[in-house]
Each structure stands twice: as structure tokens, then as C-alpha cells.
Design a protein around this motif. Structure first.
Motif, PDB file in Angstrom:
ATOM      1  N   GLU A 142       0.832  -1.198   0.000  1.00 10.74           N
ATOM      2  CA  GLU A 142       0.000   0.000   0.000  1.00 10.74           C
ATOM      3  C   GLU A 142       0.868   1.250   0.000  1.00 10.74           C
ATOM      4  N   GLY A 143       0.423   2.248  -0.735  1.00 10.90           N
ATOM      5  CA  GLY A 143       1.117   3.521  -0.742  1.00 10.90           C
ATOM      6  C   GLY A 143       0.700   4.379   0.440  1.00 10.90           C
ATOM      7  N   LEU A 146      -3.821   8.762   0.531  1.00  9.00           N
ATOM      8  CA  LEU A 146      -4.147   9.789  -0.457  1.00  9.00           C
ATOM      9  C   LEU A 146      -5.555  10.285  -0.147  1.00  9.00           C
ATOM     10  N   ARG A 159      -5.587   4.244   0.179  1.00 11.76           N
ATOM     11  CA  ARG A 159      -4.193   3.802   0.234  1.00 11.76           C
ATOM     12  C   ARG A 159      -3.930   3.055  -1.072  1.00 11.76           C
ATOM     13  N   PRO A 160      -3.410   3.764  -2.085  1.00 11.31           N
ATOM     14  CA  PRO A 160      -3.272   3.183  -3.425  1.00 11.31           C
ATOM     15  C   PRO A 160      -2.478   1.874  -3.422  1.00 11.31           C
ATOM     16  N   ARG A 161      -3.010   0.883  -4.157  1.00 16.23           N
ATOM     17  CA  ARG A 161      -2.385  -0.441  -4.204  1.00 16.23           C
ATOM     18  C   ARG A 161      -2.734  -1.099  -5.532  1.00 16.23           C
ATOM     19  N   SER A 183       8.262   7.486  -7.632  1.00 15.20           N
ATOM     20  CA  SER A 183       8.037   7.569  -6.185  1.00 15.20           C
ATOM     21  C   SER A 183       9.073   8.437  -5.483  1.00 15.20           C
ATOM     22  N   ALA A 190       1.242   9.730  -5.065  1.00 20.45           N
ATOM     23  CA  ALA A 190       1.073   8.288  -5.269  1.00 20.45           C
ATOM     24  C   ALA A 190       1.890   7.897  -6.487  1.00 20.45           C
ATOM     25  N   ARG A 192       2.182   4.317  -8.932  1.00 22.87           N
ATOM     26  CA  ARG A 192       1.689   2.960  -9.129  1.00 22.87           C
ATOM     27  C   ARG A 192       1.796   2.578 -10.600  1.00 22.87           C
TER      28      ARG A 192
END
Length: 237
Positions: A142-143, A146, A159-161, A183, A190, A192
Motif C-alpha cells: 500500500e502507498g 491519499l 491507500r493506493p495499491r 516515487s 502516489a 503505481r
């Protein structure tokens, strides 16, 4: 059908635009025809939904042109048979998707961030990505949180994933390198891989920040690398 902008894309019966047109012909029981020109801007196999959005646009256009009396729900059901994310592109709003992507809940956002998209110049097969993931079904990392502004003053924290990242990046080191580079850029919200690849993206709070990242990226990846900025939108009226 003729195609502009992508000499490698098939104009045969496997093309999603033609499949959409033929499916709507059958649904509407019409013998009407049309001559279509497809101008490709989004690369093939990029994980950006280019083919699905083309199919959705075709369905909406030809429903009107041929006066097919089908509802939005019927059109979405038809779109699902073409691709799981076609229904998303048939409706005009940002949405939370579940199921295979066909169950949609509109989300009304404001002040959305800017994205930087980087495409490596090669495609990533969706089928191969899911097959590789099935062999080692690991949950993605998970990032950082956001937070997005919703209409009415509310907030939505994500939570960007992307669970497919590990499977795809084990095959394409370039994708991992690009995502890690994004990143590390100042102000990133974020970073991804998009869908099943091969595009990677980062989010920033302003257009100026996003354009600065593109300028830096051309120095790192090369001046001919496919890089774009775009502001996320909540939908169209």
C-alpha cells in the motif's frame, strides 16, 4: 473501418470497436451499417483502458445513430461482454468499481490531482498478468494515504495499491524502475503501475509540478519516451 495513429492495431473482427458495433447490431436487430475511423492516441496494452473506452464510445455513438431503443443498463450489460471495464467508460462519472469492474458506485470529487503517465514503448498482456498473479497471489504494498475532496466538504482517504505489480514487474524490470523513479520525485502523492501495465503513473497536486516531473523524466528516460500529463476529472455533465 480505418485506423489512424497505430499501424500495428488490427482492423479485423477482433478489434473491440468492430466487436462493439456488431454486438449492438445484434441487440438492436438492425441491418444498419456505418463507416468508422478510429484515431488511436492511447497506446495498446498500456493498462489505460484505451480499447475499452473506444468500445464504450462506439456503443454510445451507434445507439444514437441507429436509434437503438436500449437502456443504459442494457448497454452496460452488453459492454461487460466486451470487457470488464467497458461499463465504467459508458457512464460519465468517476466511480468506485467492484466485482470484475462492472459494479460501479459514482464518486463526486473536487480539486483532483494531476497525473504523469509514462509508457515504456512495449505492451503488457492482461491475460498473462493475471495468469502470473494466480501462480503467486501476493497482496501488493500500500502507498501513503491519499486524501481526495468530495462534494459537500467530505473527504475520501485511499491507500493506493495494485496487486498485479509484483507479477508484472518480475517480468518487466523497466516498469519497476519507472515506478520507483516516480516515487522518488518531490511532492509525489502516489506512484503505481496502471492496471495490468505497462504504463506507470504518479500523482501531484498541481499542473506545474506534473510538468516539471515530465521535464525531469525526459532527461532520465530519454527525450522520445511517451510521457503525458493529465488532470483527473470527476466526470462530465
Amino acid at each position: 473501418m480505418s485506423i489512424i495513429g497505430d499501424g500495428q492495431l488490427s482492423a479485423g473482427p477482433d478489434n473491440l470497436v468492430l466487436r462493439a458495433a456488431h454486438a449492438l447490431q445484434q441487440l438492436g436487430k438492425t441491418s444498419s451499417g456505418v463507416r468508422l475511423t478510429l484515431e488511436k492516441v492511447i497506446p495498446q496494452g498500456a493498462g489505460l483502458g484505451g480499447g475499452s473506452s473506444d468500445a464504450a464510445s462506439t456503443l454510445r455513438l451507434l445507439r444514437k445513430l441507429w436509434s437503438i431503443p436500449c437502456s443504459d443498463a442494457e448497454l452496460a450489460s452488453l459492454g461487460t461482454n466486451l470487457g470488464s471495464d467497458v461499463p465504467f467508460f459508458l457512464q460519465p462519472h468517476a466511480a468506485h468499481a467492484s466485482g470484475r469492474g462492472e459494479i460501479l458506485r459514482p464518486v463526486q470529487c473536487e480539486n483532483l490531482p494531476w497525473a504523469v503517465l509514462i509508457h515504456p514503448g512495449f505492451s503488457s498482456s492482461t491475460a498473462e498478468a493475471y495468469s502470473a498473479y494466480a501462480k503467486t497471489p501476493l497482496v501488493g504494498t500500500e502507498g501513503a494515504p491519499l486524501t481526495l475532496d468530495l462534494q459537500g466538504g467530505k473527504k475520501l482517504t485511499l491507500r493506493p495499491r495494485n496487486d498485479l505489480e509484483g507479477a508484472v514487474e518480475s517480468k518487466f524490470l523497466w516498469i519497476r524502475t519507472a515506478r520507483e523513479w516516480i516515487s522518488q520525485q518531490p511532492g509525489v502523492l502516489a506512484a503505481r503501475m496502471s492496471g495490468s501495465g505497462s504504463t506507470v503513473f504518479g500523482l501531484w497536486g498541481s499542473q506545474r509540478e506534473a510538468e516539471r516531473v515530465v521535464a525531469n523524466g525526459r532527461g532520465f528516460f530519454g527525450p522520445d519516451t511517451w510521457m503525458r500529463t493529465a488532470q483527473l476529472i470527476s466526470g462530465v455533465e
